[in-house]
Design a protein around this motif. Structure first.
Motif, mmCIF file in Angstrom:
data_model
loop_
_atom_site.group_PDB
_atom_site.id
_atom_site.type_symbol
_atom_site.label_atom_id
_atom_site.label_comp_id
_atom_site.label_asym_id
_atom_site.label_seq_id
_atom_site.Cartn_x
_atom_site.Cartn_y
_atom_site.Cartn_z
ATOM 1 N N ALA A 84 -6.464 -0.454 -7.817
ATOM 2 C CA ALA A 84 -6.579 0.463 -6.884
ATOM 3 C C ALA A 84 -6.286 -0.540 -5.611
ATOM 4 O O ALA A 84 -5.896 0.053 -4.444
ATOM 5 N N TYR A 91 1.428 3.231 -2.784
ATOM 6 C CA TYR A 91 1.572 4.518 -3.547
ATOM 7 C C TYR A 91 0.575 5.569 -2.845
ATOM 8 O O TYR A 91 0.774 6.654 -2.782
ATOM 9 N N ALA A 92 -0.653 5.067 -2.582
ATOM 10 C CA ALA A 92 -1.693 5.845 -2.011
ATOM 11 C C ALA A 92 -1.099 6.384 -0.769
ATOM 12 O O ALA A 92 -1.343 7.633 -0.232
ATOM 13 N N ARG A 148 -1.990 0.591 -3.065
ATOM 14 C CA ARG A 148 -2.151 1.026 -1.423
ATOM 15 C C ARG A 148 -0.717 1.627 -0.924
ATOM 16 O O ARG A 148 -0.714 2.809 -0.247
ATOM 17 N N ASN A 172 1.558 9.199 -1.239
ATOM 18 C CA ASN A 172 0.964 10.357 -1.515
ATOM 19 C C ASN A 172 0.357 11.041 -0.283
ATOM 20 O O ASN A 172 0.506 12.241 -0.009
ATOM 21 N N SER A 173 -0.324 10.109 0.485
ATOM 22 C CA SER A 173 -1.123 10.751 1.801
ATOM 23 C C SER A 173 -0.155 11.291 2.758
ATOM 24 O O SER A 173 -0.373 12.091 3.560
#
Length: 384
Positions: A102, A110-111, A108, A114-115
């Protein structure tokens, strides 16, 4: 136009007395190079995402340069000058603590994706940054497809992401990829788990023995699918136990082309080069387009079937200038489980690509077909 993507290349360029006129500088930290830049002709120079001190920035614009400013607050560079590596995307991953994924750059990004709305970001700046990033990846990819001044013999292996380590199909794909790498083919895949991972595992072991490959496959099989909490840790265990030797690096060079659209599937840690995209449509079409040496279809589901007909469309209308082999590994699978081959054979009747279709269970037949086709392709290139 000349492209300069590192400070070392810039220093070599300037030390040779060359001008920067009509040169593209990409993603460079240039705050300390202001004086050297301003001593050069900057007519038509392009700065893509470079950091310049305020005085130099104003001056280069006044002297005719074009400046695309850097973006701030992004966990990725829209102007990167090279493909990714597993070491870069997985920096900070600790196999003893699988949850550490993670904190890696890949996770990071990918996060962040998504955000910001995933595949449908509401911000035009975000979509612009993603498109620039994907353009930069394609530019870097084109450079990789040439080796020592000659186009590589690119062969793609397609197949399902749910193909499990330890299955006979996984072993078959790895063995095929290893055999093709040993013959000088440059193997590419969609860069994810399953059949895609098996492709790069095979290439990784191109310089090693059958016993070493079998031992590695046993280690991987302890975490069969990418949803297993130790899937990535077992891959890194294999990488550490059987690292790439310097003598094998060229032989074991391979390319994975994944996407953050499927960011829940970690990218393949055995691909030595990774062209990771935001836009899956660009990634899918590009993957099939570069595989001019042929495409092998191992068992897969909807995504693999989609790739079959994208490839068929390219061959049907000869949109990329080369009609290349479409080879189906698994007679029963492609005629009964997923009866795609009979439809494709019917579609191809009367067209050139009909003679490049092959349905087989034999690794040797696949190798012979690809070697024969690529020898013909090389001869046509030499002739003109």
């Amino acid at each position: 136009m000349t492209e300069i993507e590192s400070l070392t290349a810039l220093a070599q360029h300037l030390s040779g007395g060359k001008s920067l006129a009509n040169v593209i500088l990409q993603g460079l930290e240039l705050q300390a190079q202001g004086e050297a830049l301003l001593r050069s002709d900057l007519t038509g120079t392009v700065f893509l995402g470079c950091h310049l001190d305020p005085r130099t920035l104003q001056t280069v614009i006044e002297r005719g340069a074009m400046v695309f400013p850097p973006f701030s607050g992004l966990p990725y560079s829209p102007y990167r000058g090279a493909l990714y590596t597993p070491e870069e995307l997985y920096a900070g991953f600790d196999p003893a603590h699988p949850e550490s994924y993670a904190d890696t750059p890949d996770a990071r990004v990918y996060a962040h994706w998504n955000s910001r709305g995933g595949a449908h970001p509401p911000s035009i700046l975000e979509t612009l940054a993603q498109r620039l990033h994907d353009h930069a990846i394609t530019d870097a990819l084109e450079e990789v497809l040439v080796h020592q001044g000659q186009p590589r013999r690119v062969v793609a292996i397609m197949g399902g992401h749910s193909m499990l380590r330890g299955q006979p199909d996984y072993r078959a794909v790895a063995a095929l990829a290893r055999a093709l790498a040993r013959l000088g083919f440059f193997l590419v895949s969609g860069g994810g788990p399953g059949a895609m991972e098996a492709t790069h595992v095979g290439v990784w072991f191109a310089g090693r023995s059958d016993a070493e490959l079998d031992a590695a496959l046993e280690v991987l099989a302890r975490a069969p699918g990418y949803k297993h909490p130790e899937w990535l840790a077992r891959a890194f265990e294999v990488r550490a136990t059987w690292p790439l030797l310097d003598a094998h690096r060229e032989l074991s060079d391979s390319l994975g082309i994944p996407t953050w659209l499927y960011g829940h599937e970690p990218p393949n840690p055995f691909a030595t080069r990774i062209a990771k995209y935001f836009a899956n449509s660009v990634r899918e079409e590009g993957l099939l387009t570069i595989a001019k040496g042929g495409v092998v279809y191992s068992p897969g589901s909807a995504g693999t079937v989609q790739e079959v007909f994208q490839d068929a469309c390219q061959n049907h209308y000869n949109t990329v200038g080369v009609i290349s082999p479409m080879i189906f590994l698994g007679r029963d699978f492609w005629t009964t489980t997923r009866p795609v081959y009979p439809l494709l054979a019917h579609l191809a009747q009367g067209h050139e690509y009909a003679r490049h279709l092959l349905l087989t269970d034999s690794q040797e037949e696949i190798i012979q077909a690809l070697v024969r086709f690529n020898q013909e392709l090389d001869a046509r290139r030499v002739a003109g």
